[in-house]
Design an enzyme around this catalytic site. Structure first.
Site, PDB file in Angstrom:
ATOM      1  N   GLU A  25     -21.755  28.882 -56.709  1.00 12.24           N
ATOM      2  CA  GLU A  25     -21.757  29.661 -57.888  1.00 12.24           C
ATOM      3  C   GLU A  25     -20.788  30.661 -57.953  1.00 12.24           C
ATOM      4  O   GLU A  25     -20.344  31.646 -57.822  1.00 12.24           O
ATOM      5  CB  GLU A  25     -22.545  30.930 -58.308  1.00 12.24           C
ATOM      6  CG  GLU A  25     -23.848  30.508 -57.674  1.00 12.24           C
ATOM      7  CD  GLU A  25     -25.208  31.083 -58.195  1.00 12.24           C
ATOM      8  OE1 GLU A  25     -25.339  31.981 -57.788  1.00 12.24           O
ATOM      9  OE2 GLU A  25     -26.423  30.569 -58.931  1.00 12.24           O
ATOM     10  N   GLU A  47     -30.696  25.733 -58.242  1.00 12.53           N
ATOM     11  CA  GLU A  47     -31.498  26.584 -57.675  1.00 12.53           C
ATOM     12  C   GLU A  47     -32.714  26.699 -58.640  1.00 12.53           C
ATOM     13  O   GLU A  47     -31.651  26.860 -60.264  1.00 12.53           O
ATOM     14  CB  GLU A  47     -31.018  27.667 -57.082  1.00 12.53           C
ATOM     15  CG  GLU A  47     -29.970  27.850 -55.611  1.00 12.53           C
ATOM     16  CD  GLU A  47     -29.280  29.049 -55.542  1.00 12.53           C
ATOM     17  OE1 GLU A  47     -29.686  30.018 -55.999  1.00 12.53           O
ATOM     18  OE2 GLU A  47     -28.131  28.982 -54.925  1.00 12.53           O
TER      19      GLU A  47
HETATM   20  C1  FCB Z   1     -28.119  32.734 -56.704  1.00  6.76           C
HETATM   21  C2  FCB Z   1     -27.449  33.008 -55.042  1.00  6.76           C
HETATM   22  C3  FCB Z   1     -28.710  33.036 -53.617  1.00  6.76           C
HETATM   23  C4  FCB Z   1     -29.751  33.766 -54.138  1.00  6.76           C
HETATM   24  C5  FCB Z   1     -31.036  33.281 -55.803  1.00  6.76           C
HETATM   25  C6  FCB Z   1     -31.594  34.607 -55.728  1.00  6.76           C
HETATM   26  O1  FCB Z   1     -27.140  33.186 -57.310  1.00  6.76           O
HETATM   27  O2  FCB Z   1     -26.794  31.232 -54.650  1.00  6.76           O
HETATM   28  O3  FCB Z   1     -28.021  33.106 -52.953  1.00  6.76           O
HETATM   29  O4  FCB Z   1     -29.394  35.315 -53.689  1.00  6.76           O
HETATM   30  O5  FCB Z   1     -29.474  34.068 -56.747  1.00  6.76           O
END
Ligand code: FCB
Length: 457
Positions: free
Chosen positions: A170, A356
């Site tokens: 990210e 994610e």
């Molecule tokens: C993302 C992050 C991860 C976690 C989630 C909820 O942006 O990559 O580490 O904090 O959010």
């Protein structure tokens, strides 16, 4: 949210995974000669972490690796996404690497392989060594070189057993929250002055990809956090604000990687990116897969005239929300739509990995069964949205739940629980939630339907 589980089976072609990151679970922050990172600096600032916590002990995972591997193996996932902290491996941000830390991650890799799970590490999940930040951090082009050298050090130790790597997690969050508005480490508030950090992170990724490929790695990718941007009102001002936010959050990071171009910032009155020589060609050829993290859509309205930033993020009307409240509305169709949009903009899109996806909900702190129906509904609806994107031609090949474990959520400390497994932070006790069993069964069903269709083909 009203829990609603879609009827359609999960896409049979997907591989399955669950994710964590080092600082959020490990504790033992300076064990084995681990160095200081920008998050140590952030934690040391008074009042900075919402509940006053530090990331120690978090889930105590540095010492309880075997428990985590057992939890991963019990899910039946194909791969486990975890991160390796740069500041543990190179406490000075350079050099041959700290052998004790590398030995630790070597044991993690061996443990996963022995459990039948493919290790899928991330080289940078926001833990910049403090010494590198002191030299300018991601504002400094030289940090890209430093990162490529670090990637080479890790690959020299683990590359005989790890073939696929995420480089950077990210970069948009580091640029926007870390350097522009300061809600994440290193807490800088440079507004549009943060833009060079976007280019330098992509360059760092490209350099790392070159180093990893030179050491025989099979596949390298970066994982962007994408959002689906909605104008609050159907007005010219709000549409323009939404476009600008889309550029800052999404396209600044997707276009160089997927098309070798950068959004034209100068026509918007913004500073140009510090692109030099063949930077863009190196970045464009650097992803074998494209990682997409997705949590929520973002609604944007035009800021008042003269404001330092011309857009404002506001709650999305009419949507249910997660544990973060109106900041994190739930809209699974946004994941489908953004995947389809990315594919339409970038015809040469490589395979996509959802790196994610998940949600926090208010849950008890102490151990005990957690019937997290809201999380199950959230995950099911998003997996279904991925299925729709696949049907529309988007080459998604893997889906990853954030997170395997409840953990330390950056400046929100322990206030947000995202895990499939409940963690009692006072004792380290782990208790699988209802969502753990649900995900395990979904994976088993999807795998058996893949076998059945392979057998009948
Ligand atoms: C993302 C992050 C991860 C976690 C989630 C909820 O942006 O990559 O580490 O904090 O959010």
């Amino acid at each position: 949210m009203t829990p609603h589980i879609p009827d359609r089976p999960a896409p049979a072609r997907l591989r399955w995974s669950a994710a964590t990151s080092s600082l959020q679970i490990e504790g033992s922050r300076h064990a084995d000669g681990g160095g200081r990172s920008i998050w140590d600096d952030e934690i040391a600032k008074p009042g900075r972490i919402r509940d006053g916590s530090t990331a120690d002990p978090a889930c105590d995972s540095y010492r309880r690796v075997e428990d985590d591997i057992a939890a991963v193996a019990g899910l039946g996932v194909d791969r486990y996404r975890f991160s390796i902290p740069w500041a543990r491996v190179q406490p000075d941000g350079r050099g041959r690497g700290n052998a004790a830390a590398l030995d630790h991650y070597s044991r993690v890799v061996d443990g996963l392989l022995a459990a039948g799970v493919t290790p899928f590490p991330t080289l940078y999940h926001w833990e910049l060594p403090s010494v590198v930040e002191e030299e300018g951090g991601w504002l400094n082009r030289d940090t890209a070189e430093r990162f490529a050298e670090y990637a080479a050090v890790v690959a020299d130790r683990l590359g005989d057993r790890v073939s696929d790597w995420y480089t950077i997690n990210e970069p948009a969050m580091t640029t926007l929250q870390g350097y522009a508005v300061g809600t994440l480490a290193p807490g800088r508030q440079l507004l549009f002055g943060a833009l060079p950090t976007a280019h330098h992170q992509l360059l760092a990724h490209a350099g790392a990809a070159e180093a990893l490929r030179a050491r025989g790695s099979a596949r390298v990718g970066l994982v962007n956090n994408h959002t689906w941007v909605l104008p609050l009102r159907d007005t010219e001002e709000d549409r323009r604000a939404a476009l600008l936010y889309d550029l800052m959050h999404n396209r600044l990071f997707s276009e160089p990687l997927l098309s070798g171009t950068t959004p034209d910032l100068e026509t918007l009155g913004l500073p140009a990116l510090p692109v030099v020589g063949d930077d863009l060609a190196r970045i464009a050829g650097s992803v074998d897969f494209y990682g997409v993290n997705f949590y929520n859509p973002t609604t944007v309205t035009a800021a008042a005239p003269g404001a330092a930033i011309p857009f404002e993020i506001v709650p999305t009307p009419g949507l249910p929300v997660t544990g973060f409240g109106p900041e994190w509305p739930i809209m699974p169709s946004a994941l489908r739509d953004l995947l389809i949009d990315l594919r339409a903009r970038h015809p040469r899109m490589p395979p996509v990995i959802i790196g994610e996806n998940g949600a926090s909900f208010p849950e008890p702190d102490t151990a005990g069964p957690v019937d997290d129906a809201d999380r199950i509904a959230y995950l099911a609806a998003h997996i279904d949205a991925v299925g729709e994107a696949i049907e529309a031609g988007v080459p998604v090949e893997e889906y990853t739940v954030w997170s395997l474990l409840d953990n330390w959520e950056w400046t929100d400390g322990y206030t947000q629980r995202f895990g499939l497994v409940h963690v009692d932070f006072a004792t380290g006790a782990r208790t699988p939630k209802a969502s753990y069993g649900w995900y395990r069964d979904l994976i088993a069903r999807a795998r058996s339907s893949r076998r059945t269709s392979a057998a009948s083909a």
